[in-house]
Design a protein around this motif. Structure first.
Motif, short mmCIF file in Angstrom:
data_model
loop_
_atom_site.label_atom_id
_atom_site.label_comp_id
_atom_site.label_asym_id
_atom_site.label_seq_id
_atom_site.Cartn_x
_atom_site.Cartn_y
_atom_site.Cartn_z
N ILE A 57 -2.08 7.26 0.41
CA ILE A 57 -0.81 6.69 -0.04
C ILE A 57 -0.97 6.03 -1.41
CG2 ILE A 57 0.87 4.86 0.44
CD1 ILE A 57 0.47 5.55 3.44
N LYS A 58 -2.06 5.31 -1.59
CA LYS A 58 -2.30 4.62 -2.87
C LYS A 58 -2.52 5.61 -4.01
CE LYS A 58 -2.58 0.21 -1.69
NZ LYS A 58 -1.87 -0.87 -2.30
N LEU A 59 -3.08 6.80 -3.70
CA LEU A 59 -3.36 7.79 -4.74
C LEU A 59 -2.20 8.73 -5.02
CD1 LEU A 59 -7.06 8.72 -3.87
CD2 LEU A 59 -6.23 7.23 -5.70
N GLY A 60 -1.07 8.49 -4.41
CA GLY A 60 0.09 9.31 -4.76
C GLY A 60 0.84 9.91 -3.61
N GLY A 61 0.54 9.54 -2.42
CA GLY A 61 1.27 10.09 -1.27
C GLY A 61 2.39 9.18 -0.82
N GLY A 62 3.16 8.67 -1.76
CA GLY A 62 4.22 7.72 -1.44
C GLY A 62 5.29 8.26 -0.53
N SER A 63 5.47 9.58 -0.51
CA SER A 63 6.50 10.16 0.36
C SER A 63 6.15 9.94 1.83
CB SER A 63 6.67 11.64 0.07
OG SER A 63 5.48 12.34 0.36
N LEU A 100 -8.20 6.13 5.49
CA LEU A 100 -8.01 7.35 4.69
C LEU A 100 -6.54 7.54 4.31
CD1 LEU A 100 -10.36 9.85 6.54
CD2 LEU A 100 -10.67 8.93 4.24
N MET A 101 -5.64 7.26 5.25
CA MET A 101 -4.21 7.40 4.96
C MET A 101 -3.75 6.36 3.93
SD MET A 101 -2.86 9.96 6.51
CE MET A 101 -4.32 10.74 5.87
N LEU A 102 -4.29 5.15 4.01
CA LEU A 102 -3.96 4.12 3.03
C LEU A 102 -4.44 4.55 1.64
CD1 LEU A 102 -2.68 1.36 2.68
CD2 LEU A 102 -4.90 0.34 3.14
N SER A 104 8.75 -1.55 3.20
CA SER A 104 7.89 -0.37 3.20
C SER A 104 6.69 -0.52 2.27
CB SER A 104 8.70 0.86 2.79
OG SER A 104 9.71 1.08 3.70
N THR A 105 5.80 -1.44 2.56
CA THR A 105 4.56 -1.53 1.81
C THR A 105 3.51 -0.71 2.54
OG1 THR A 105 3.82 -3.49 2.99
CG2 THR A 105 5.14 -3.85 0.99
N PRO A 106 2.58 -0.14 1.82
CA PRO A 106 1.57 0.71 2.46
C PRO A 106 0.81 0.01 3.59
CG PRO A 106 1.47 0.99 0.10
CD PRO A 106 2.45 -0.13 0.36
#
Length: 152
Positions: A89-95, A84-86, A112-114
């Motif tokens: 992150i992929k949908l816009g939670g890069g911070s 879910l966290m991945l 820093s790759t997801p």
């Protein structure tokens, strides 16, 4: 045994996700120290799973089977939460990547790759803490009457 581990692993992942969403809505998801409560959510899920297994087998719980239920719960819960966290992150939670990778768990800052961040931080932290919690919980659940051995 596996059914109970899967069920409580799913419930643990839901609990972790709800906690993350609440922290995100309140604006506190960047505070790493609040991830301590993830461990409490994991502890609740693992001990509930072991307790449910003990009830199912009518109190005759083997040490390794109870530990296995706890470990399955931790692995399933952590894997689902990490997925879910991945996705987040992929949908816009890069911070979140910046927050997690800034902690320098492995010495110098890693790439820093997801995938690396999710595996190295969330998966290792969740599985290790969950297995430790299962080990600790089984010290309590392994005895039928919960008394200190050789005591009156």
């Amino acid at each position: 045994m596996e059914k109970i581990g899967l069920k409580y692993g799913l419930l643990t992942a839901i609990g972790l996700a709800v906690y993350f969403v609440l922290m995100r809505l309140v604006g506190l998801s960047h505070i790493i120290e609040l991830r301590f409560l993830n461990g409490i959510i994991m502890a609740i899920g693992v001990t509930m799973a072991i307790r449910a297994y003990k009830i199912k087998v009518r109190g005759n719980i083997g040490y390794f089977s109870g530990f296995g239920v706890g470990a399955i719960t931790a692995i399933v819960g952590t894997t689902l939460f990490a997925a879910l966290m991945l996705l987040y992150i992929k949908l816009g939670g890069g911070s979140l990547i910046e927050t997690l990778s800034a902690e320098r768990y492995f010495g110098e800052r890693v790439q820093s790759t997801p995938g690396i961040v999710v595996f190295s931080v969330l998966m290792l932290e969740g599985v290790i803490s969950g297995v430790m919690i299962a080990f600790i919980a089984m010290q309590y659940f392994k005895q039928k009457d919960h008394k200190v051995p050789n005591s009156p």
